[in-house]
Design an enzyme around this catalytic site. Structure first.
Site, PDB file in Angstrom:
ATOM      1  N   SER A 179     -13.198  -4.204   1.156  1.00 39.22           N
ATOM      2  CA  SER A 179     -14.361  -3.518   0.566  1.00 39.22           C
ATOM      3  C   SER A 179     -14.845  -3.468   1.163  1.00 39.22           C
ATOM      4  O   SER A 179     -16.472  -3.790   0.033  1.00 39.22           O
ATOM      5  CB  SER A 179     -13.600  -3.138  -0.601  1.00 39.22           C
ATOM      6  OG  SER A 179     -12.565  -3.009  -0.862  1.00 39.22           O
ATOM      7  N   PRO A 180     -16.275  -3.298   2.648  1.00 41.45           N
ATOM      8  CA  PRO A 180     -18.014  -3.460   2.841  1.00 41.45           C
ATOM      9  C   PRO A 180     -18.796  -2.602   3.062  1.00 41.45           C
ATOM     10  O   PRO A 180     -19.728  -2.596   2.528  1.00 41.45           O
ATOM     11  CB  PRO A 180     -16.811  -3.719   4.616  1.00 41.45           C
ATOM     12  CG  PRO A 180     -16.047  -2.382   4.816  1.00 41.45           C
ATOM     13  CD  PRO A 180     -15.086  -3.246   3.489  1.00 41.45           C
ATOM     14  N   LEU A 181     -17.686  -1.369   2.389  1.00 39.03           N
ATOM     15  CA  LEU A 181     -18.901  -0.527   1.374  1.00 39.03           C
ATOM     16  C   LEU A 181     -18.894  -0.323  -0.020  1.00 39.03           C
ATOM     17  O   LEU A 181     -19.537   0.552  -0.370  1.00 39.03           O
ATOM     18  CB  LEU A 181     -18.713   1.082   1.884  1.00 39.03           C
ATOM     19  CG  LEU A 181     -18.552   1.173   3.847  1.00 39.03           C
ATOM     20  CD1 LEU A 181     -17.850   2.389   4.103  1.00 39.03           C
ATOM     21  CD2 LEU A 181     -19.864   1.063   3.910  1.00 39.03           C
ATOM     22  N   PHE A 198     -18.870   3.393  -2.334  1.00 40.67           N
ATOM     23  CA  PHE A 198     -20.357   3.145  -3.118  1.00 40.67           C
ATOM     24  C   PHE A 198     -21.570   3.048  -1.967  1.00 40.67           C
ATOM     25  O   PHE A 198     -22.934   4.291  -2.372  1.00 40.67           O
ATOM     26  CB  PHE A 198     -20.754   2.438  -4.305  1.00 40.67           C
ATOM     27  CG  PHE A 198     -21.649   2.221  -4.877  1.00 40.67           C
ATOM     28  CD1 PHE A 198     -21.772   3.382  -5.481  1.00 40.67           C
ATOM     29  CD2 PHE A 198     -22.852   1.940  -5.337  1.00 40.67           C
ATOM     30  CE1 PHE A 198     -23.181   4.109  -6.854  1.00 40.67           C
ATOM     31  CE2 PHE A 198     -23.901   2.285  -5.447  1.00 40.67           C
ATOM     32  CZ  PHE A 198     -24.113   3.550  -6.445  1.00 40.67           C
ATOM     33  N   LEU A 199     -21.827   2.791  -1.299  1.00 41.74           N
ATOM     34  CA  LEU A 199     -23.075   1.881  -0.522  1.00 41.74           C
ATOM     35  C   LEU A 199     -23.496   2.989   0.863  1.00 41.74           C
ATOM     36  O   LEU A 199     -24.568   2.728   1.774  1.00 41.74           O
ATOM     37  CB  LEU A 199     -23.189   0.378   0.739  1.00 41.74           C
ATOM     38  CG  LEU A 199     -23.120  -0.274  -0.569  1.00 41.74           C
ATOM     39  CD1 LEU A 199     -22.355  -1.699   0.229  1.00 41.74           C
ATOM     40  CD2 LEU A 199     -24.417  -0.762  -1.597  1.00 41.74           C
ATOM     41  N   SER A 200     -22.420   3.378   0.788  1.00 39.94           N
ATOM     42  CA  SER A 200     -22.427   4.899   1.823  1.00 39.94           C
ATOM     43  C   SER A 200     -24.018   5.557   1.711  1.00 39.94           C
ATOM     44  O   SER A 200     -24.148   6.834   2.552  1.00 39.94           O
ATOM     45  CB  SER A 200     -20.929   5.647   2.105  1.00 39.94           C
ATOM     46  OG  SER A 200     -21.118   6.394   0.988  1.00 39.94           O
ATOM     47  N   GLY A 244     -22.892  10.611  -5.764  1.00 42.77           N
ATOM     48  CA  GLY A 244     -24.142  10.669  -7.092  1.00 42.77           C
ATOM     49  C   GLY A 244     -23.433  10.877  -8.830  1.00 42.77           C
ATOM     50  O   GLY A 244     -21.671  10.814  -8.215  1.00 42.77           O
ATOM     51  N   TYR A 259       0.895  -1.215  -0.125  1.00 44.20           N
ATOM     52  CA  TYR A 259       0.050  -0.172   0.174  1.00 44.20           C
ATOM     53  C   TYR A 259       0.853   1.389   0.150  1.00 44.20           C
ATOM     54  O   TYR A 259       1.427   1.597   0.931  1.00 44.20           O
ATOM     55  CB  TYR A 259      -0.886   0.010   1.579  1.00 44.20           C
ATOM     56  CG  TYR A 259      -2.192  -0.992   1.783  1.00 44.20           C
ATOM     57  CD1 TYR A 259      -2.605  -2.047   0.088  1.00 44.20           C
ATOM     58  CD2 TYR A 259      -2.814  -1.250   2.621  1.00 44.20           C
ATOM     59  CE1 TYR A 259      -3.443  -2.951   0.088  1.00 44.20           C
ATOM     60  CE2 TYR A 259      -3.668  -2.401   2.449  1.00 44.20           C
ATOM     61  CZ  TYR A 259      -4.117  -3.027   1.155  1.00 44.20           C
ATOM     62  OH  TYR A 259      -4.820  -4.113   1.198  1.00 44.20           O
TER      63      TYR A 259
END
Ligand code: NAP
Length: 350
Positions: free
Chosen positions: A210-212, A216-218, A222, A56
């Protein structure tokens, strides 16, 4: 924050902190001072589980993230669980923003990598050390054997596999018990639910990366969202494309409705959903922002009922959904297949 147990005895905060995005894949590396402060704040809030990896970083500083964590977390070292990874490098010949990964699970590579990680993380041991991707040209028994030796030498206390499949996991576990898998898992990527029975049987934890779905899932992004093509993987992720955004409208609407009902945010519902599935699932959302760090941690307090989880699962099975980023391509291994087979037959490490 509540805690959870990975494997037999690794106690971690119910939500961990994924630190990759502070240095890698989400635009240019963040300001060191700000991130140092954020990491200290996360400890005050109850995070005890920190996730990094050897790779990373940025082209200018390939190990940026381990260096950041080493310095920032040094004062708290004995209060936290520090996890890193080895066993891949990027194919630098590629011009893609998400360069293909070259796996390398050879014992000598692992043993060289741990020395660098310990130095950068300013510690004498890691609490969890993963092989970042399975190297199909190196028998997993050899990789597991190297991890076993690192445990015997006291350089690591637990090990795990990232992007593990059941067959390989079972073989590895026989050589040296695996504490956790770290696989992609979110409402938009549920393939690894198939692994749950094996994990339960073998008492192996599931760390969800990458649980979201990369944020994106937040529901905070837009159609006007723009990402730097040179440094931000989101610039090529299908869920963030204009078409993806269009396809995911209903998903985001349902998720927002559920969040409103629970007096929570969509990000919190996404995390609470997986936390409710099994007591040994630990999401590690990544953020550079204090408010979101708190928001994500509070997901551990939400406690969805079985029926709420079922309703969400039914929604996920039927709602239209775009493709979601599934990771960088795995490129050729470092070792030739034939060379490896021969060595394995002769009982030699490659
Ligand atoms: N093993 C592997 O191969 C692998 C692969 C990928 C990731 N990982 C690990 O998993 C960790 C998490 O994965 P990830 O960072 O790719 O994806 P993620 O956690 O699903 O999403 C991170 C993104 O979501 C945004 N975000 C986080 N919380 C938010 C909230 N409450 N509201 C709105 N936006 C929010 C963050 O933006 P801001 O920073 O602007 O808040 C960031 O851009 C990584 O840090 C890394 O440690 C491992």
């Amino acid at each position: 924050m509540k805690t959870r147990i990975l494997g037999k005895d690794l106690k971690v905060s119910a939500v961990g902190l994924g630190c990759m995005g502070m240095s890698h894949a989400y635009g240019p590396a963040a300001d060191k001072q700000e991130m140092t402060q954020l990491l200290a704040q996360s400890i005050n809030y109850g995070y005890t589980f920190f996730d990094t990896a050897e790779v990373y970083g940025t082209p200018e500083n390939p190990h940026d993230n381990e260096e950041l964590l080493g310095e920032a977390l040094k004062p708290y070292r004995n209060q936290i669980v520090l996890a890193s990874k080895c066993g891949i490098r990027f194919d630098e010949s590629s011009s893609a923003v998400n360069k293909p990964l070259i796996p390398d699970g050879r014992p000598e590579t692992i043993k060289r990598s741990i020395e660098g990680s310990l130095k950068r993380l300013q510690t004498d041991h890691l609490d969890l050390y993963y092989i970042h991707r399975i190297d199909r040209n190196v028998p997993i028994e050899e990789t597991a054997g190297a991890m076993k030796e690192l445990i015997e030498e006291g350089k690591i206390t637990h090990w795990g596999i990232s992007e593990a499949d059941e067959k390989t996991l079972r073989r590895a576990h026989k050589v040296c018990p695996v504490t956790a898998v770290q696989n992609r898992y979110s409402m938009m990527y549920r393939d690894y639910e198939e692994l749950f029975p094996a994990l339960e049987e073998l008492q192996i934890g599931f760390v969800a990366f990458s649980p979201l779905a990369n944020g994106f899932l937040s529901a905070k992004y837009g159609k006007d969202a723009r990402f730097d093509k040179k440094t931000d993987y989101r610039s090529m992720m299908p869920q963030f494309s204009p078409q993806g955004m269009e396809q995911n409208q209903k998903l985001i609407r349902y998720l927002t409705e559920m969040a409103d009902q629970k007096n929570a945010t969509p990000a919190q519902i996404s995390l609470a959903w997986m936390l409710a599935k099994k007591p040994w699932i630990v999401p590690i959302p990544g953020t550079r922002k204090y408010g979101r760090l708190i928001e994500n941690a509070q997901a551990a307090e939400i406690g969805l009922t079985d029926s709420e989880v079922k309703t969400l699962d039914q929604m996920l099975e039927t709602v239209p959904m775009s493709e979601v980023f599934g990771g960088s391509k795995i490129s050729k291994s470092s070792v030739k297949k034939t060379e490896c087979k021969e060595n394995w037959k002769n009982g030699k490490a490659v």
